[in-house]
Every structure is written in C-alpha cells, then in structure tokens.
Design a protein around this motif. Structure first.
Motif, short mmCIF file in Angstrom:
data_model
loop_
_atom_site.label_atom_id
_atom_site.label_comp_id
_atom_site.label_asym_id
_atom_site.label_seq_id
_atom_site.Cartn_x
_atom_site.Cartn_y
_atom_site.Cartn_z
N GLU A 1 -10.31 3.48 7.82
CA GLU A 1 -11.93 3.69 7.84
C GLU A 1 -12.24 2.20 8.56
N VAL B 1 -11.43 0.09 5.40
CA VAL B 1 -10.82 0.94 4.31
C VAL B 1 -9.78 1.16 4.70
N VAL C 1 -2.54 7.12 4.97
CA VAL C 1 -3.29 7.74 5.46
C VAL C 1 -4.80 8.32 6.35
N PHE C 2 -5.70 7.32 6.04
CA PHE C 2 -6.48 7.51 6.21
C PHE C 2 -7.24 5.39 6.47
N ASP D 1 2.80 4.31 2.25
CA ASP D 1 2.77 5.66 3.19
C ASP D 1 0.47 5.74 3.31
N GLU E 1 -6.97 3.88 3.62
CA GLU E 1 -6.34 4.25 2.11
C GLU E 1 -4.68 4.70 2.38
N SER E 2 -4.40 4.83 1.15
CA SER E 2 -2.51 5.31 0.77
C SER E 2 -3.34 6.35 0.28
N VAL E 3 -1.29 7.38 -0.07
CA VAL E 3 -1.59 8.46 -0.44
C VAL E 3 -2.28 8.22 -2.21
N LYS E 4 -2.02 6.52 -2.85
CA LYS E 4 -2.09 6.78 -4.05
C LYS E 4 -3.95 5.82 -3.87
N ALA E 5 -4.32 4.92 -2.79
CA ALA E 5 -5.16 4.40 -3.64
C ALA E 5 -5.99 3.68 -2.43
N ALA E 6 -6.95 3.51 -2.38
CA ALA E 6 -8.35 3.27 -1.07
C ALA E 6 -7.94 1.52 -1.95
N PRO F 1 -2.41 6.80 11.70
CA PRO F 1 -2.84 5.83 10.78
C PRO F 1 -1.62 5.00 9.62
N LEU G 1 0.94 -0.86 0.02
CA LEU G 1 -0.11 0.37 -0.07
C LEU G 1 0.71 1.42 0.02
#
Lengths: 124, 367
Positions: free
Chosen positions: A38, A54, A35-36, A33, A56-61, A83, A31
């Motif tokens: 859920e 879920v 960042v969030f 970094d 979330e990385s910098v690039k994608a969920a 996170p 993944l």
C-alpha cells in the motif's frame, strides 16, 4: 547518496534533493513473500518517521516509515501487479516511492551503508 | 525468542534438520517450528503440484485403552460405530456447545489413537483425564513424532517404500514399514491434497525424514505453507476459526455429528448444538474472497452493503493458488449466502469482497 534507517528503509538521494525510498534486502528476507504494497498518494506530504506505506507478506502486514520529510512525487505503480519485485530486487525495481525532500539536513540522522550493516549484524 | 519473559521453547526431534535445511524458525504453540525454508508461496505451490514434507511433531498424540466407549460421550462424532483402521475428524465440546478442540481419532480395535492441536494439548489431556471413565486409560505419546507427506505425488513416493500405501483409503490408517522404520500411517492431512500423516518413534523420525526428502519429488515445507494450504482448503485452525465460544453448527461442522449422535443427543452441549441445527445459528463461518490484492487478517470487521458490521474475519491471507486475498469469517446468518457482497475493513478502509463457497480450492483427496 544512499542512507538507511534502523527500521530497514533505504533512501537514495539525488543532487537535486529527490529521494527514492524502499525497504532493504534484509527487511524483504525477514518479511518473506510480499503479496501487496500500500503506497502513499502522489502529492501527499510525509513527515520523517511517520508511516508512509504498508507491506503485506503472506504472513503479516508491516509498516514502512518515511526516512525523511517531503512531498511524494512518484510511486512505483509496477508493485500493484508485481509486488514480488520487493523480494527479487528490494534495492532496485522494488522501490516504493519518491519524495522531494523538505530538509536534506534530516539525512544526517540516518545510517550509512556500513553503519546499517553493523546494525543488522547486531540483530543476530 | 529473545523475550526474557517467555518460556523456553520446546523443539521437535527434527530441529537440527530444519536448521540444516535453512529454515526460518518461529515460535508456535510453545515450539520452535519452521515457518519456511525457501519461501511460503514456493512451498505452497510445490505441495499443490508435487509433494511436500511437513514436520508436525508439535501436535499432541495419545492412545486411549480400556473402556474406550466412554470417550465417545466427550465428542460429537460416532466413534463407537467406526470400523477398525478408520479415522474420523471430531470435536471435543463443552456444556455450552463450544469447541474445546478439533482432533483426529483413529480406531485401532482395542484402542483409540488421538491427534490434537499443539496449543491445546494440556487442556485436552486434562479435560480427558477428568472426564473419561476410570477404567479408560490415556497415555500421552510425547515420545512420538509426526510427519505429513502432502500433495498429488504423495502416494507415488510412499508406495516406493510401502506399496500398500497406494491402496489405502482416505481417512484410514495402517502400520507400514518405511525403510526400516515401523510407522503408523494414515491417509489424511491438512492441505486439501492427497497425502499421509506418519507417526513414528521420535528417535527414528530424522532417518525417515531424510529418506523421504531424498526422493526427487519431495521438498520440505513449513508452517507458513501449511497455513495457506489449509485456508484455501477451507479447514479451520483452532484458536483462530474455532474456540470455546464457537459451536460446531456456527463453524459449518454439523457434518461431524453423525445421525446416531444427533438422535441420542448425548454429547456435551447437545442442547445448544441440536437447537442451532434445527433453527439455524445466529452466525455462520463463511469464505470471503476480496478484490484487489490486499489481504485481510484475523479480527478485521466485515460489513454489509450499508456499512453495518456483520461479523469478523478469523483467518485471512493471500491465497497463492486462488491468486487473490481470501478469508474465513463469522458473519450474521442472513449474510452468509454465497455471492452476498460484503466489505472487509483493512486499515480503516473497506475492501470489496463477496461470500464464496468453501473450500476456496477443491479438495483432491484420494478415492
């Protein structure tokens, strides 16, 4: 007892049938970094294999699936502020949620640590 | 990359170096490119604080010679009025005012030097070949590589090899010798920071990259950081924030159409574009900052206070320097004012946000 899914979740189960769930170190590396995250609501019910969280990385969920069915009894609230714990300690402080297992028998369908390692090696 | 139906990926001349540096390689615009080395956020922060080296050799480089005045009719910018050695960001447009590509043009005196998006190379060069005057020749320079040295220490580092680099103006270009490599250097970039883009013969780029990476301040950075940096800088990515249905006015790029071109109205799609310039477009590109930490991605619906859809996100991520999720979106023009409260739907739930001024992070270009 520590079990793994082919989708890169881990679940660590105590003798009183409570499981702590997170994603594997392999998954966090894929993944990048985080960042969030859920997280499910405490008290909600999860079915084995259903979407539970879920990440979330910098690039994608990416979706995180429940390794076993049960009721969510706790979530890792520290992930809201930090996170990146998922990256630094995926198998420890980066845990996602805890469930009370409906049926410990479901764990039989999961991978052991050794089987999971082979599964990851086969991906390369 | 294991997808049997996909075309084999092209590689840049730095492929071996990326792999040696431990890059995570991903397919991008038909190329195997480094997404990250150590991590996107670390590479992003290093670029804002020091200086990073990016391989952008996948981008298309071409030289126009002959009747170069004919090129201007295909783009919105004042090209013929450019001084020798200056560089300009411009747009190729279609008859409907849509953007075919955004590109950099450098005036080399008797030639023009173009740098276009990797994913648009084929379309752009085909379009140019069909539309340029017969005595204007387009030479695609696929034998050249491109490096971007970006960050507040870029000039300090480059000046060790070529002192003249420090004196270069933003958006100007010079031939410089770096080590023993003859380079075409421009003071430009895609990060919002000071920096340089360095065009070199493909067979010499590995030597140049190693030379620059040996400087203590310089670290490699990948496409992941390039994307978060350009997003914070409010810069468009073609294919996400710009396409053939977006006009320069909707995109907030009216500044690329200089006065002489506005008055002449002689570029493709001028009717639509100039009418939008006078009357205002129906939708506009805006920056949105979200509360909380969940990022919105391209395609996410944007809603107003009453819940009605007013547009869509085209690029979105977590802004490492902003410290919050940020997005570029196209919204109805009446909702585009700074501080307008908006919602963005992520996984069926509205996240609260507001329209903010672009760029999200102030540009820190030289001079």
């Amino acid at each position: 007892m520590l079990c793994f899914t082919r989708e890169h979740e881990w679940i660590s189960v105590t003798d009183d049938e409570e499981g702590t769930v997170g994603i594997t170190d392999y998954a966090q590396k894929q993944l990048g970094d985080v960042v969030f995250v859920e997280l499910p609501e405490v008290g909600s019910r999860l079915l084995q294999g259903a979407q539970a969280a879920v990440v979330e990385s910098v690039k994608a969920a990416s979706e995180v699936y429940a390794p076993a069915s049960g009721e969510v009894i706790a979530v890792n609230t520290a992930l809201a502020e930090d996170p990146a714990r998922v990256n630094t300690d995926a198998m420890g402080a980066g845990w996602f949620f805890k469930i009370r297992l409906d049926d410990p028998g479901e764990l039989a369908g999961l991978l052991s640590e050794g089987d999971y390692r082979e599964h990851v090696e086969a991906l390369h | 990359m294991t997808d049997a139906t996909s075309q084999p990926l092209c590689v840049t001349p730095l492929d071996a170096l990326h792999r040696r540096l431990g890059a995570k390689m991903v397919p991008f615009a038909g190329y195997a490119m480094p997404l990250q080395y150590k991590g996107i956020i670390a590479e992003h922060q290093h670029t804002r604080q020091a200086v990073s080296l990016f391989d952008v050799s996948h981008m298309g480089q071409a030289q126009l010679t002959g009747d170069i005045g004919g090129f201007e009719r295909l783009v919105v910018g004042d090209i013929n009025g450019m001084a020798h050695g200056r560089m300009r960001y411009t747009l190729l447009t279609n008859e409907h005012g849509g953007i075919i590509d955004d590109l950099m043009v450098t005036h080399g005196g008797h030639y023009l030097w173009l740098v276009v998006n990797a994913a648009r190379k084929a379309q752009d060069f085909d379009h140019l070949r069909r539309r340029l005057p017969a005595d204007c020749e387009l030479a695609v320079c696929s034998d050249r590589a491109l490096l971007a040295l970006q960050g507040p220490l870029a000039a300090t580092v480059l000046a060790r090899f070529a002192p003249a680099a420090r004196l270069m103006l933003f958006m100007s270009s010079e031939s410089l010798r770096i080590g023993d490599v003859k380079c075409e250097v421009s003071r430009s970039g895609y990060t919002g920071e000071d920096g340089f883009e360095i065009s070199v013969p493909a067979e010499q780029v590995a030597r140049l990259a190693e030379l620059l990476l040996a400087e203590p301040e310089v670290k490699p950075a990948g496409l992941g950081a390039r994307d978060t940096l350009r997003l914070e800088a409010g810069l468009c990515l073609y294919g996400q924030d710009l396409d053939e249905t977006t006009t320069p006015i909707e995109a907030g790029l009216a500044w690329t159409i200089q006065k002489r071109r506005r008055e002449a109205g002689d570029f493709p799609g001028a009717g639509v574009i100039l009418s939008q310039l006078r009357q205002g477009p129906r939708r506009r590109r805006v920056g949105i900052q979200l509360g909380g930490r969940a990022p919105a991605r391209g395609g996410a619906p944007v809603i107003d206070a009453s819940g009605g859809e007013i547009g869509r996100v085209t690029s979105g991520s977590f802004g490492p320097s902003v410290g919050a999720p940020i997005a570029l979106a196209y919204v109805n023009a009446e909702c585009a004012a700074v501080d307008t409260p908006v919602g963005v739907i992520v996984r069926d739930k509205p996240l609260e946000g507001r329209v903010v001024k672009l760029p999200f992070v102030p540009h820190r270009y030289a001079h």
